[in-house]
Design a protein around this motif. Structure first.
Motif, PDB file in Angstrom:
ATOM      1  N   ASN A 389       0.407  20.374   1.120  1.00  0.00           N
ATOM      2  CA  ASN A 389       0.743  19.336   2.360  1.00  0.00           C
ATOM      3  C   ASN A 389       0.854  17.915   1.732  1.00  0.00           C
ATOM      4  O   ASN A 389      -0.378  17.140   1.929  1.00  0.00           O
ATOM      5  N   PRO A 390       1.968  17.694   1.044  1.00  0.00           N
ATOM      6  CA  PRO A 390       2.163  16.364   0.722  1.00  0.00           C
ATOM      7  C   PRO A 390       2.053  15.171   1.805  1.00  0.00           C
ATOM      8  O   PRO A 390       1.475  13.966   1.807  1.00  0.00           O
ATOM      9  N   ALA A 391       2.220  15.225   2.968  1.00  0.00           N
ATOM     10  CA  ALA A 391       2.443  14.577   3.996  1.00  0.00           C
ATOM     11  C   ALA A 391       0.876  14.266   4.278  1.00  0.00           C
ATOM     12  O   ALA A 391       0.486  13.122   4.710  1.00  0.00           O
ATOM     13  N   GLY A 392      -0.066  15.289   4.159  1.00  0.00           N
ATOM     14  CA  GLY A 392      -1.636  14.754   4.487  1.00  0.00           C
ATOM     15  C   GLY A 392      -2.073  13.923   3.305  1.00  0.00           C
ATOM     16  O   GLY A 392      -2.757  13.252   3.568  1.00  0.00           O
ATOM     17  N   PHE A 393      -1.780  14.207   2.027  1.00  0.00           N
ATOM     18  CA  PHE A 393      -2.327  13.487   1.100  1.00  0.00           C
ATOM     19  C   PHE A 393      -1.678  12.166   1.131  1.00  0.00           C
ATOM     20  O   PHE A 393      -2.394  11.168   0.805  1.00  0.00           O
ATOM     21  N   ALA A 394      -0.246  11.882   1.367  1.00  0.00           N
ATOM     22  CA  ALA A 394       0.259  10.402   1.406  1.00  0.00           C
ATOM     23  C   ALA A 394      -0.418   9.778   2.645  1.00  0.00           C
ATOM     24  O   ALA A 394      -0.662   8.409   2.413  1.00  0.00           O
ATOM     25  N   PHE A 395      -0.737  10.276   3.487  1.00  0.00           N
ATOM     26  CA  PHE A 395      -1.524   9.461   4.834  1.00  0.00           C
ATOM     27  C   PHE A 395      -2.903   9.344   4.259  1.00  0.00           C
ATOM     28  O   PHE A 395      -3.431   8.057   4.369  1.00  0.00           O
ATOM     29  N   GLY A 396      -3.428  10.093   3.721  1.00  0.00           N
ATOM     30  CA  GLY A 396      -5.144  10.228   3.510  1.00  0.00           C
ATOM     31  C   GLY A 396      -5.384   9.056   2.604  1.00  0.00           C
ATOM     32  O   GLY A 396      -6.255   8.505   2.493  1.00  0.00           O
ATOM     33  N   SER A 397      -4.119   8.803   1.460  1.00  0.00           N
ATOM     34  CA  SER A 397      -4.406   7.796   0.616  1.00  0.00           C
ATOM     35  C   SER A 397      -3.853   6.512   0.782  1.00  0.00           C
ATOM     36  O   SER A 397      -3.895   5.488   0.112  1.00  0.00           O
ATOM     37  N   TYR A 398      -3.234   6.348   2.133  1.00  0.00           N
ATOM     38  CA  TYR A 398      -2.116   5.406   2.311  1.00  0.00           C
ATOM     39  C   TYR A 398      -2.954   3.914   2.557  1.00  0.00           C
ATOM     40  O   TYR A 398      -2.501   2.709   2.037  1.00  0.00           O
ATOM     41  N   SER A 399      -4.146   3.982   3.192  1.00  0.00           N
ATOM     42  CA  SER A 399      -4.780   2.701   3.615  1.00  0.00           C
ATOM     43  C   SER A 399      -5.568   2.559   2.456  1.00  0.00           C
ATOM     44  O   SER A 399      -6.397   1.108   2.574  1.00  0.00           O
ATOM     45  N   SER A 400      -5.709   3.026   1.133  1.00  0.00           N
ATOM     46  CA  SER A 400      -6.818   2.651   0.167  1.00  0.00           C
ATOM     47  C   SER A 400      -6.019   2.691  -1.036  1.00  0.00           C
ATOM     48  O   SER A 400      -5.947   4.034  -1.643  1.00  0.00           O
ATOM     49  N   THR A 401      -5.383   1.830  -1.359  1.00  0.00           N
ATOM     50  CA  THR A 401      -4.306   2.152  -2.474  1.00  0.00           C
ATOM     51  C   THR A 401      -5.111   1.709  -4.098  1.00  0.00           C
ATOM     52  O   THR A 401      -4.693   2.180  -4.839  1.00  0.00           O
ATOM     53  N   GLY A 402      -5.943   0.794  -4.064  1.00  0.00           N
ATOM     54  CA  GLY A 402      -6.740   0.302  -5.307  1.00  0.00           C
ATOM     55  C   GLY A 402      -5.722  -0.195  -6.330  1.00  0.00           C
ATOM     56  O   GLY A 402      -5.712  -0.035  -7.309  1.00  0.00           O
ATOM     57  N   SER A 403      -4.410  -0.992  -5.781  1.00  0.00           N
ATOM     58  CA  SER A 403      -3.501  -1.354  -6.438  1.00  0.00           C
ATOM     59  C   SER A 403      -3.278  -2.903  -6.408  1.00  0.00           C
ATOM     60  O   SER A 403      -3.900  -3.754  -5.816  1.00  0.00           O
ATOM     61  N   THR A 404      -2.566  -3.262  -7.405  1.00  0.00           N
ATOM     62  CA  THR A 404      -1.928  -4.534  -7.468  1.00  0.00           C
ATOM     63  C   THR A 404      -0.467  -4.369  -7.208  1.00  0.00           C
ATOM     64  O   THR A 404       0.317  -3.697  -7.802  1.00  0.00           O
ATOM     65  N   ARG A 405       0.088  -5.095  -6.242  1.00  0.00           N
ATOM     66  CA  ARG A 405       1.447  -4.797  -5.719  1.00  0.00           C
ATOM     67  C   ARG A 405       2.257  -6.016  -4.911  1.00  0.00           C
ATOM     68  O   ARG A 405       1.485  -6.851  -4.468  1.00  0.00           O
ATOM     69  N   ILE A 406       3.331  -5.564  -4.814  1.00  0.00           N
ATOM     70  CA  ILE A 406       4.177  -6.325  -3.912  1.00  0.00           C
ATOM     71  C   ILE A 406       5.028  -5.655  -2.911  1.00  0.00           C
ATOM     72  O   ILE A 406       5.285  -4.540  -3.232  1.00  0.00           O
ATOM     73  N   GLU A 407       5.090  -6.218  -1.867  1.00  0.00           N
ATOM     74  CA  GLU A 407       6.100  -5.439  -0.880  1.00  0.00           C
ATOM     75  C   GLU A 407       7.223  -6.033  -0.616  1.00  0.00           C
ATOM     76  O   GLU A 407       7.331  -7.492  -0.737  1.00  0.00           O
ATOM     77  N   CYS A 408       8.363  -5.583  -0.402  1.00  0.00           N
ATOM     78  CA  CYS A 408       9.653  -6.005  -0.509  1.00  0.00           C
ATOM     79  C   CYS A 408      10.643  -5.458   0.648  1.00  0.00           C
ATOM     80  O   CYS A 408      10.249  -4.126   1.168  1.00  0.00           O
ATOM     81  N   LEU A 409      11.601  -6.115   1.165  1.00  0.00           N
ATOM     82  CA  LEU A 409      12.582  -5.547   2.459  1.00  0.00           C
ATOM     83  C   LEU A 409      13.854  -5.922   1.979  1.00  0.00           C
ATOM     84  O   LEU A 409      14.201  -6.794   1.477  1.00  0.00           O
ATOM     85  N   PHE A 410      14.439  -4.520   1.768  1.00  0.00           N
ATOM     86  CA  PHE A 410      16.098  -4.938   1.362  1.00  0.00           C
ATOM     87  C   PHE A 410      16.973  -4.238   2.532  1.00  0.00           C
ATOM     88  O   PHE A 410      16.460  -3.309   3.199  1.00  0.00           O
ATOM     89  N   ASP A 411      17.987  -4.611   2.668  1.00  0.00           N
ATOM     90  CA  ASP A 411      19.000  -3.893   3.564  1.00  0.00           C
ATOM     91  C   ASP A 411      19.660  -2.581   2.909  1.00  0.00           C
ATOM     92  O   ASP A 411      19.257  -2.253   1.722  1.00  0.00           O
ATOM     93  N   SER A 412      20.558  -1.725   3.552  1.00  0.00           N
ATOM     94  CA  SER A 412      21.109  -0.778   2.899  1.00  0.00           C
ATOM     95  C   SER A 412      21.728  -0.830   1.817  1.00  0.00           C
ATOM     96  O   SER A 412      21.978   0.191   1.212  1.00  0.00           O
ATOM     97  N   GLU A 413      22.228  -2.077   1.319  1.00  0.00           N
ATOM     98  CA  GLU A 413      22.847  -2.304   0.160  1.00  0.00           C
ATOM     99  C   GLU A 413      22.021  -2.940  -1.003  1.00  0.00           C
ATOM    100  O   GLU A 413      22.403  -3.470  -1.812  1.00  0.00           O
ATOM    101  N   PHE A 414      20.854  -3.014  -0.538  1.00  0.00           N
ATOM    102  CA  PHE A 414      19.698  -3.533  -1.600  1.00  0.00           C
ATOM    103  C   PHE A 414      19.858  -4.812  -1.616  1.00  0.00           C
ATOM    104  O   PHE A 414      19.607  -5.579  -2.707  1.00  0.00           O
ATOM    105  N   ASN A 415      20.142  -5.741  -0.902  1.00  0.00           N
ATOM    106  CA  ASN A 415      20.062  -7.378  -0.619  1.00  0.00           C
ATOM    107  C   ASN A 415      18.847  -7.575  -0.141  1.00  0.00           C
ATOM    108  O   ASN A 415      18.404  -7.026   0.962  1.00  0.00           O
TER     109      ASN A 415
END
Length: 469
Positions: A389-415
Protein backbone atom coordinates in the motif's frame (compact mmCIF):
# COMPACT_ATOMS: atom_id res chain seq x y z
CA UNK A 1 -22.04 13.17 30.40
CA UNK A 2 -21.81 16.62 28.81
CA UNK A 3 -18.18 15.95 27.85
CA UNK A 4 -19.10 12.68 26.09
CA UNK A 5 -21.97 14.38 24.27
CA UNK A 6 -19.72 17.26 23.20
CA UNK A 7 -17.10 14.82 21.88
CA UNK A 8 -19.77 12.87 19.98
CA UNK A 9 -21.10 16.04 18.36
CA UNK A 10 -17.57 17.11 17.44
CA UNK A 11 -16.88 13.69 15.94
CA UNK A 12 -20.08 13.79 13.89
CA UNK A 13 -19.25 17.28 12.63
CA UNK A 14 -15.78 16.14 11.57
CA UNK A 15 -17.21 13.19 9.67
CA UNK A 16 -19.81 15.36 8.00
CA UNK A 17 -17.12 17.84 6.94
CA UNK A 18 -15.76 15.09 4.69
CA UNK A 19 -17.59 12.60 2.55
CA UNK A 20 -18.12 9.23 4.21
CA UNK A 21 -17.15 6.65 1.61
CA UNK A 22 -17.81 3.42 3.51
CA UNK A 23 -18.47 2.18 7.03
CA UNK A 24 -17.53 -1.45 7.74
CA UNK A 25 -19.39 -2.76 10.80
CA UNK A 26 -18.17 -5.89 12.60
CA UNK A 27 -21.44 -7.09 14.07
CA UNK A 28 -20.12 -10.53 15.10
CA UNK A 29 -17.00 -9.23 16.86
CA UNK A 30 -16.77 -11.00 20.23
CA UNK A 31 -13.30 -10.13 21.52
CA UNK A 32 -12.27 -6.83 23.05
CA UNK A 33 -9.10 -6.71 20.94
CA UNK A 34 -8.66 -3.66 18.78
CA UNK A 35 -8.35 -3.92 15.03
CA UNK A 36 -4.63 -3.51 14.41
CA UNK A 37 -4.57 -3.25 10.61
CA UNK A 38 -6.85 -2.94 7.60
CA UNK A 39 -6.33 -4.02 3.99
CA UNK A 40 -8.52 -2.64 1.20
CA UNK A 41 -8.53 -4.28 -2.24
CA UNK A 42 -10.53 -3.25 -5.29
CA UNK A 43 -11.55 -5.55 -8.11
CA UNK A 44 -10.72 -3.40 -11.13
CA UNK A 45 -13.04 -5.40 -13.41
CA UNK A 46 -16.36 -5.00 -11.56
CA UNK A 47 -15.38 -2.36 -8.96
CA UNK A 48 -16.13 -4.66 -6.02
CA UNK A 49 -14.42 -3.66 -2.79
CA UNK A 50 -12.88 -6.16 -0.36
CA UNK A 51 -12.03 -5.07 3.17
CA UNK A 52 -9.97 -7.16 5.57
CA UNK A 53 -9.79 -6.11 9.22
CA UNK A 54 -7.30 -7.94 11.38
CA UNK A 55 -7.02 -8.25 15.12
CA UNK A 56 -4.50 -10.42 16.97
CA UNK A 57 -5.87 -13.84 15.99
CA UNK A 58 -8.91 -13.17 13.81
CA UNK A 59 -9.39 -11.66 10.34
CA UNK A 60 -12.75 -10.23 9.27
CA UNK A 61 -13.37 -10.09 5.52
CA UNK A 62 -16.14 -8.15 3.77
CA UNK A 63 -17.18 -7.90 0.13
CA UNK A 64 -19.04 -4.82 -1.14
CA UNK A 65 -20.45 -4.43 -4.65
CA UNK A 66 -19.86 -1.40 -6.89
CA UNK A 67 -22.68 0.40 -5.06
CA UNK A 68 -20.75 -0.20 -1.81
CA UNK A 69 -23.48 -2.47 -0.49
CA UNK A 70 -22.41 -5.44 1.65
CA UNK A 71 -22.83 -8.75 -0.18
CA UNK A 72 -20.97 -11.28 2.01
CA UNK A 73 -18.50 -11.59 4.86
CA UNK A 74 -16.01 -14.07 6.32
CA UNK A 75 -14.51 -14.54 9.77
CA UNK A 76 -11.19 -16.36 9.63
CA UNK A 77 -8.38 -17.35 11.96
CA UNK A 78 -6.00 -16.11 9.27
CA UNK A 79 -2.48 -17.25 8.57
CA UNK A 80 0.17 -18.36 11.02
CA UNK A 81 1.75 -15.48 12.85
CA UNK A 82 5.05 -15.78 10.98
CA UNK A 83 3.23 -14.77 7.77
CA UNK A 84 1.97 -11.28 8.48
CA UNK A 85 3.40 -9.21 5.64
CA UNK A 86 1.00 -8.90 2.71
CA UNK A 87 2.90 -8.48 -0.56
CA UNK A 88 0.27 -9.20 -3.21
CA UNK A 89 -3.31 -10.12 -4.04
CA UNK A 90 -5.23 -12.15 -6.62
CA UNK A 91 -8.89 -11.31 -7.24
CA UNK A 92 -11.49 -13.07 -9.36
CA UNK A 93 -15.24 -12.61 -8.89
CA UNK A 94 -16.01 -13.54 -5.27
CA UNK A 95 -12.57 -14.88 -4.35
CA UNK A 96 -9.47 -13.14 -3.04
CA UNK A 97 -6.09 -14.73 -2.37
CA UNK A 98 -3.58 -12.74 -0.31
CA UNK A 99 0.10 -13.54 -0.80
CA UNK A 100 2.12 -13.14 2.37
CA UNK A 101 5.71 -13.58 3.55
CA UNK A 102 7.71 -13.67 6.76
CA UNK A 103 9.76 -10.74 8.00
CA UNK A 104 12.87 -11.92 6.13
CA UNK A 105 11.15 -12.42 2.77
CA UNK A 106 12.38 -16.02 2.63
CA UNK A 107 9.20 -18.08 3.24
CA UNK A 108 5.81 -17.57 1.62
CA UNK A 109 2.18 -18.52 2.09
CA UNK A 110 -1.24 -17.39 0.95
CA UNK A 111 -4.79 -17.45 2.18
CA UNK A 112 -7.88 -17.75 0.00
CA UNK A 113 -11.07 -15.96 1.03
CA UNK A 114 -14.03 -17.48 -0.80
CA UNK A 115 -16.99 -15.14 -0.38
CA UNK A 116 -19.35 -17.61 -2.06
CA UNK A 117 -18.83 -20.32 0.52
CA UNK A 118 -17.77 -17.83 3.24
CA UNK A 119 -14.75 -19.95 4.16
CA UNK A 120 -11.00 -19.37 4.03
CA UNK A 121 -8.19 -21.74 3.11
CA UNK A 122 -4.48 -21.43 3.85
CA UNK A 123 -1.65 -22.55 1.57
CA UNK A 124 1.92 -22.69 2.85
CA UNK A 125 4.46 -22.92 0.02
CA UNK A 126 7.33 -25.41 0.29
CA UNK A 127 9.91 -23.24 -1.49
CA UNK A 128 12.30 -21.00 0.40
CA UNK A 129 14.59 -18.29 -0.92
CA UNK A 130 18.26 -19.00 -0.27
CA UNK A 131 20.91 -16.41 0.75
CA UNK A 132 21.68 -15.72 -2.92
CA UNK A 133 18.05 -14.96 -3.76
CA UNK A 134 16.75 -11.42 -3.31
CA UNK A 135 13.08 -10.50 -3.13
CA UNK A 136 12.49 -7.46 -5.37
CA UNK A 137 8.76 -6.72 -5.56
CA UNK A 138 5.30 -7.90 -6.65
CA UNK A 139 2.66 -6.69 -9.08
CA UNK A 140 -1.00 -7.74 -8.97
CA UNK A 141 -2.82 -7.75 -12.29
CA UNK A 142 -6.30 -9.13 -13.00
CA UNK A 143 -6.39 -12.73 -11.71
CA UNK A 144 -2.64 -13.17 -11.17
CA UNK A 145 0.08 -11.92 -8.87
CA UNK A 146 3.65 -11.65 -10.14
CA UNK A 147 6.61 -11.80 -7.77
CA UNK A 148 10.16 -11.04 -8.87
CA UNK A 149 13.38 -12.32 -7.30
CA UNK A 150 17.01 -12.17 -8.32
CA UNK A 151 19.73 -14.79 -7.86
CA UNK A 152 23.21 -13.28 -7.58
CA UNK A 153 24.98 -16.56 -8.36
CA UNK A 154 23.24 -17.22 -11.66
CA UNK A 155 22.55 -13.54 -12.47
CA UNK A 156 18.98 -14.50 -13.35
CA UNK A 157 15.77 -12.62 -12.75
CA UNK A 158 12.90 -14.92 -11.76
CA UNK A 159 9.23 -14.10 -12.40
CA UNK A 160 6.89 -16.07 -10.14
CA UNK A 161 3.28 -16.21 -11.37
CA UNK A 162 0.79 -17.02 -8.59
CA UNK A 163 -2.74 -18.08 -9.54
CA UNK A 164 -6.03 -17.97 -7.67
CA UNK A 165 -6.03 -21.73 -7.04
CA UNK A 166 -2.77 -21.44 -5.08
CA UNK A 167 -0.48 -22.82 -7.78
CA UNK A 168 2.50 -20.98 -9.24
CA UNK A 169 5.06 -21.19 -12.03
CA UNK A 170 8.50 -19.68 -12.61
CA UNK A 171 10.09 -17.98 -15.63
CA UNK A 172 13.76 -16.96 -15.76
CA UNK A 173 15.55 -14.13 -17.56
CA UNK A 174 19.31 -14.50 -17.95
CA UNK A 175 20.60 -10.97 -17.46
CA UNK A 176 24.26 -11.87 -17.95
CA UNK A 177 23.79 -13.30 -21.45
CA UNK A 178 21.09 -11.02 -22.78
CA UNK A 179 21.72 -7.56 -21.33
CA UNK A 180 24.78 -5.35 -21.34
CA UNK A 181 23.60 -2.69 -18.95
CA UNK A 182 26.09 -3.44 -16.16
CA UNK A 183 29.32 -1.46 -16.17
CA UNK A 184 32.05 -0.62 -13.72
CA UNK A 185 30.25 2.49 -12.44
CA UNK A 186 27.27 0.48 -11.21
CA UNK A 187 26.81 -1.02 -7.79
CA UNK A 188 25.33 -4.45 -7.26
CA UNK A 189 21.98 -4.27 -9.05
CA UNK A 190 18.95 -6.19 -7.84
CA UNK A 191 20.03 -6.79 -4.26
CA UNK A 192 17.41 -4.74 -2.50
CA UNK A 193 13.67 -4.34 -2.61
CA UNK A 194 12.18 -1.77 -4.97
CA UNK A 195 10.19 0.93 -3.22
CA UNK A 196 6.69 1.23 -4.70
CA UNK A 197 5.81 4.84 -5.51
CA UNK A 198 2.35 6.20 -6.28
CA UNK A 199 3.24 9.31 -8.28
CA UNK A 200 -0.34 10.60 -8.21
CA UNK A 201 0.13 11.36 -4.52
CA UNK A 202 2.52 13.61 -2.59
CA UNK A 203 5.78 11.79 -1.87
CA UNK A 204 8.51 13.16 0.33
CA UNK A 205 12.21 12.42 0.12
CA UNK A 206 12.03 9.36 2.37
CA UNK A 207 10.33 7.66 -0.59
CA UNK A 208 11.88 9.39 -3.59
CA UNK A 209 15.52 9.33 -2.46
CA UNK A 210 15.57 5.56 -2.79
CA UNK A 211 17.80 4.36 -5.62
CA UNK A 212 15.42 1.51 -6.55
CA UNK A 213 11.83 2.57 -7.23
CA UNK A 214 8.76 0.97 -8.80
CA UNK A 215 5.86 2.76 -10.49
CA UNK A 216 2.68 0.75 -11.08
CA UNK A 217 0.68 1.36 -14.25
CA UNK A 218 -2.69 0.06 -15.38
CA UNK A 219 -1.21 -2.68 -17.58
CA UNK A 220 2.31 -3.03 -16.26
CA UNK A 221 4.94 -1.29 -14.20
CA UNK A 222 8.33 0.42 -14.41
CA UNK A 223 11.44 -0.04 -12.32
CA UNK A 224 14.00 2.76 -12.09
CA UNK A 225 17.54 2.21 -10.83
CA UNK A 226 19.66 5.22 -9.92
CA UNK A 227 22.75 3.47 -8.59
CA UNK A 228 24.74 4.63 -11.62
CA UNK A 229 25.88 8.25 -11.51
CA UNK A 230 25.65 8.68 -15.29
CA UNK A 231 22.15 7.46 -16.11
CA UNK A 232 18.81 6.19 -14.85
CA UNK A 233 18.22 2.57 -15.81
CA UNK A 234 14.60 2.04 -16.89
CA UNK A 235 13.11 -1.46 -16.87
CA UNK A 236 9.58 -1.70 -18.26
CA UNK A 237 7.26 -4.67 -17.74
CA UNK A 238 4.16 -4.69 -19.95
CA UNK A 239 1.12 -6.97 -19.86
CA UNK A 240 0.49 -9.72 -20.60
CA UNK A 241 3.99 -11.27 -20.72
CA UNK A 242 5.71 -8.87 -18.27
CA UNK A 243 9.11 -9.50 -19.84
CA UNK A 244 11.73 -6.87 -18.89
CA UNK A 245 12.64 -4.18 -21.44
CA UNK A 246 15.83 -2.25 -20.61
CA UNK A 247 16.63 1.35 -21.60
CA UNK A 248 18.79 4.15 -20.21
CA UNK A 249 18.10 7.83 -19.74
CA UNK A 250 21.43 9.58 -19.35
CA UNK A 251 22.07 12.48 -17.06
CA UNK A 252 23.25 15.62 -18.81
CA UNK A 253 27.04 15.50 -18.88
CA UNK A 254 28.46 17.49 -15.97
CA UNK A 255 31.96 17.71 -14.56
CA UNK A 256 30.85 16.60 -11.14
CA UNK A 257 33.20 14.35 -9.26
CA UNK A 258 32.23 12.92 -6.90
CA UNK A 259 28.48 13.30 -7.37
CA UNK A 260 25.16 11.70 -6.51
CA UNK A 261 22.13 11.37 -8.76
CA UNK A 262 18.47 10.34 -8.68
CA UNK A 263 15.24 10.53 -10.67
CA UNK A 264 11.45 10.58 -10.38
CA UNK A 265 8.76 9.57 -12.88
CA UNK A 266 5.50 11.52 -13.19
CA UNK A 267 2.89 11.99 -15.92
CA UNK A 268 4.85 11.23 -19.13
CA UNK A 269 8.03 12.85 -17.84
CA UNK A 270 11.11 12.12 -15.77
CA UNK A 271 12.88 14.49 -13.36
CA UNK A 272 16.62 13.94 -12.85
CA UNK A 273 19.10 15.57 -10.49
CA UNK A 274 22.86 15.38 -10.04
CA UNK A 275 24.71 17.15 -7.26
CA UNK A 276 27.90 17.46 -5.27
CA UNK A 277 28.99 19.94 -2.62
CA UNK A 278 29.45 22.78 -5.09
CA UNK A 279 26.88 22.24 -7.85
CA UNK A 280 23.34 20.96 -8.54
CA UNK A 281 21.64 20.26 -11.86
CA UNK A 282 17.87 19.60 -12.08
CA UNK A 283 16.14 18.67 -15.33
CA UNK A 284 12.71 17.69 -16.61
CA UNK A 285 12.71 15.41 -19.67
CA UNK A 286 10.09 13.82 -21.88
CA UNK A 287 10.07 10.14 -20.95
CA UNK A 288 9.70 8.76 -24.49
CA UNK A 289 11.89 11.14 -26.51
CA UNK A 290 14.29 11.86 -23.62
CA UNK A 291 14.41 15.50 -24.76
CA UNK A 292 15.02 18.15 -22.10
CA UNK A 293 11.91 20.22 -21.34
CA UNK A 294 13.44 22.45 -18.69
CA UNK A 295 16.78 22.66 -16.91
CA UNK A 296 17.89 24.40 -13.71
CA UNK A 297 21.34 24.59 -12.16
CA UNK A 298 22.94 26.31 -9.19
CA UNK A 299 26.44 26.63 -7.76
CA UNK A 300 27.39 27.04 -4.12
CA UNK A 301 27.95 30.79 -4.60
CA UNK A 302 24.53 31.48 -6.14
CA UNK A 303 21.15 32.04 -4.60
CA UNK A 304 18.40 29.54 -5.44
CA UNK A 305 15.94 31.69 -7.38
CA UNK A 306 13.49 28.86 -8.15
CA UNK A 307 12.62 27.90 -4.56
CA UNK A 308 9.51 29.00 -2.66
CA UNK A 309 10.52 29.57 0.93
CA UNK A 310 13.68 28.90 2.91
CA UNK A 311 16.08 25.96 2.83
CA UNK A 312 14.80 23.57 5.51
CA UNK A 313 16.66 21.00 7.56
CA UNK A 314 14.79 18.51 9.74
CA UNK A 315 15.97 15.93 12.22
CA UNK A 316 19.37 17.47 12.78
CA UNK A 317 21.26 16.51 15.90
CA UNK A 318 21.97 20.20 16.26
CA UNK A 319 18.30 21.14 16.29
CA UNK A 320 17.16 18.19 18.43
CA UNK A 321 14.78 16.84 15.79
CA UNK A 322 13.20 20.20 15.01
CA UNK A 323 13.24 22.12 11.74
CA UNK A 324 15.78 24.86 11.14
CA UNK A 325 16.50 27.15 8.23
CA UNK A 326 19.77 27.26 6.31
CA UNK A 327 20.82 30.57 4.77
CA UNK A 328 23.55 29.60 2.31
CA UNK A 329 23.30 27.54 -0.85
CA UNK A 330 26.72 26.08 -0.06
CA UNK A 331 25.36 24.53 3.15
CA UNK A 332 22.39 23.07 1.28
CA UNK A 333 24.64 21.46 -1.35
CA UNK A 334 27.09 20.21 1.22
CA UNK A 335 24.29 18.60 3.26
CA UNK A 336 22.56 16.81 0.40
CA UNK A 337 25.87 15.63 -1.04
CA UNK A 338 26.47 13.69 2.16
CA UNK A 339 22.98 12.21 2.01
CA UNK A 340 20.83 10.29 -0.51
CA UNK A 341 19.58 13.02 -2.80
CA UNK A 342 16.15 12.91 -4.37
CA UNK A 343 13.42 14.84 -6.14
CA UNK A 344 9.64 14.65 -5.94
CA UNK A 345 7.12 16.18 -8.36
CA UNK A 346 3.45 16.48 -7.46
CA UNK A 347 0.76 17.88 -9.81
CA UNK A 348 -1.31 20.35 -7.82
CA UNK A 349 -4.03 22.74 -9.06
CA UNK A 350 -2.70 22.74 -12.61
CA UNK A 351 0.87 23.40 -11.46
CA UNK A 352 3.73 21.29 -10.12
CA UNK A 353 5.01 21.23 -6.55
CA UNK A 354 8.64 20.06 -6.53
CA UNK A 355 10.78 19.00 -3.58
CA UNK A 356 14.57 18.75 -3.99
CA UNK A 357 17.03 17.68 -1.33
CA UNK A 358 18.57 14.77 0.51
CA UNK A 359 17.91 12.41 3.40
CA UNK A 360 20.13 10.46 5.77
CA UNK A 361 20.11 6.67 5.51
CA UNK A 362 21.68 4.50 8.19
CA UNK A 363 24.59 2.33 7.19
CA UNK A 364 23.84 -1.37 6.77
CA UNK A 365 20.38 -0.81 5.29
CA UNK A 366 18.77 -0.18 8.67
CA UNK A 367 16.38 2.38 7.26
CA UNK A 368 15.89 6.10 7.04
CA UNK A 369 16.36 8.44 9.97
CA UNK A 370 13.04 9.89 11.05
CA UNK A 371 12.73 12.44 13.85
CA UNK A 372 11.57 10.78 17.05
CA UNK A 373 11.59 7.30 15.54
CA UNK A 374 15.26 6.48 14.93
CA UNK A 375 15.66 3.95 12.14
CA UNK A 376 12.47 3.64 10.13
CA UNK A 377 12.53 0.65 7.77
CA UNK A 378 11.54 1.65 4.25
CA UNK A 379 9.60 -1.51 3.59
CA UNK A 380 7.73 -2.26 6.77
CA UNK A 381 5.57 -0.67 9.44
CA UNK A 382 4.30 -2.96 12.16
CA UNK A 383 3.73 -6.40 10.69
CA UNK A 384 2.71 -5.35 7.20
CA UNK A 385 4.77 -4.63 4.13
CA UNK A 386 3.94 -1.04 3.35
CA UNK A 387 4.96 -1.38 -0.29
CA UNK A 388 1.71 -3.30 -0.78
CA UNK A 389 0.00 0.00 0.00
CA UNK A 390 2.35 2.78 -1.19
CA UNK A 391 -0.29 5.40 -0.37
CA UNK A 392 -0.18 4.36 3.28
CA UNK A 393 3.58 4.55 3.46
CA UNK A 394 3.70 7.87 1.61
CA UNK A 395 1.29 9.39 4.12
CA UNK A 396 2.92 7.74 7.15
CA UNK A 397 6.29 9.22 6.26
CA UNK A 398 4.97 12.52 4.95
CA UNK A 399 5.21 14.64 8.10
CA UNK A 400 8.62 13.32 9.25
CA UNK A 401 11.14 13.64 6.49
CA UNK A 402 14.45 13.99 8.33
CA UNK A 403 15.63 15.84 5.24
CA UNK A 404 17.46 18.88 3.95
CA UNK A 405 15.28 20.31 1.20
CA UNK A 406 13.77 23.14 -0.79
CA UNK A 407 10.15 23.41 -1.97
CA UNK A 408 9.44 24.83 -5.42
CA UNK A 409 6.39 25.74 -7.47
CA UNK A 410 6.24 25.62 -11.28
CA UNK A 411 3.54 26.07 -13.88
CA UNK A 412 2.55 23.38 -16.40
CA UNK A 413 5.58 24.28 -18.59
CA UNK A 414 7.95 24.36 -15.59
CA UNK A 415 8.36 28.08 -15.39
CA UNK A 416 8.94 29.09 -11.78
CA UNK A 417 6.01 30.65 -9.94
CA UNK A 418 6.25 32.95 -6.95
CA UNK A 419 3.90 32.63 -4.03
CA UNK A 420 2.99 30.38 -1.15
CA UNK A 421 2.57 26.64 -1.72
CA UNK A 422 -0.94 25.53 -0.76
CA UNK A 423 -1.93 22.46 1.22
CA UNK A 424 -2.11 19.16 -0.62
CA UNK A 425 -4.36 16.19 0.16
CA UNK A 426 -1.96 14.81 2.81
CA UNK A 427 -1.90 18.17 4.59
CA UNK A 428 -5.70 18.09 4.70
CA UNK A 429 -5.76 14.52 6.08
CA UNK A 430 -3.17 15.43 8.71
CA UNK A 431 -5.26 18.35 9.95
CA UNK A 432 -8.34 16.14 10.00
CA UNK A 433 -6.50 13.42 11.92
CA UNK A 434 -4.99 15.85 14.43
CA UNK A 435 -8.48 16.91 15.54
CA UNK A 436 -9.37 13.33 16.44
CA UNK A 437 -8.09 11.05 19.19
CA UNK A 438 -7.67 7.35 19.94
CA UNK A 439 -7.65 6.28 16.31
CA UNK A 440 -6.89 2.62 15.62
CA UNK A 441 -5.56 1.03 12.43
CA UNK A 442 -5.63 4.39 10.65
CA UNK A 443 -4.24 4.38 7.15
CA UNK A 444 -4.53 6.03 3.74
CA UNK A 445 -5.64 4.23 0.57
CA UNK A 446 -5.69 5.15 -3.11
CA UNK A 447 -8.51 3.37 -4.92
CA UNK A 448 -9.86 4.19 -8.37
CA UNK A 449 -8.13 7.60 -8.28
CA UNK A 450 -9.71 8.37 -4.91
CA UNK A 451 -7.82 9.15 -1.70
CA UNK A 452 -9.40 7.54 1.37
CA UNK A 453 -8.50 7.91 5.03
CA UNK A 454 -9.50 4.90 7.13
CA UNK A 455 -9.66 4.36 10.89
CA UNK A 456 -11.22 1.97 13.38
CA UNK A 457 -13.77 3.16 15.96
CA UNK A 458 -13.66 0.69 18.89
CA UNK A 459 -16.87 1.91 20.53
CA UNK A 460 -18.90 1.32 17.35
CA UNK A 461 -16.90 -1.74 16.24
CA UNK A 462 -16.64 -0.28 12.77
CA UNK A 463 -14.01 0.84 10.30
CA UNK A 464 -14.62 4.21 8.67
CA UNK A 465 -13.40 5.24 5.20
CA UNK A 466 -13.56 8.97 4.50
CA UNK A 467 -13.05 10.48 1.04
CA UNK A 468 -10.60 13.35 0.49
CA UNK A 469 -10.49 15.29 -2.76
Amino acid sequence: MKTKLLFLLLFVNLINAQTRYLEVKIKDKESNDDIKSATIIEDSINSSLFTFLEEEKVTYGFKYNHHRLLESKITSEGLKRKYKSIIGSIVNNNKVRLLETNNKNTKYASILFDFDTEISEETEYSFKLNPYDYYLQTYSHEDKCYMFTYNSQTNKLCKWTFLLDGSYKKDFYDLKDNYSWVNNNSKNHFKEEFQKVNNKLPNNLIVTSKEYKMYELKDGFIWTLDDNIDYTLIIEFKAPEFDPIFTKIFQTKQELNPKTSNSYLFDDKIAQITSNNSYLNFEIKDFESKNVIKSFSITKDETIDFKNGPILQEGSVYSFGNTRELEKTSKFLRKISKENNGVSVYPQNGNYRVTIGGIVELSGGGGMMMPGFGAFPMYQVGGFTMSFNPAGFAFGSYSSTGSTRIECLFDSEFNHLDGEIKDNVFDKITKYKDRMSNLKADNVYFLNNKVLFGFYKPYYKSYELVLFE
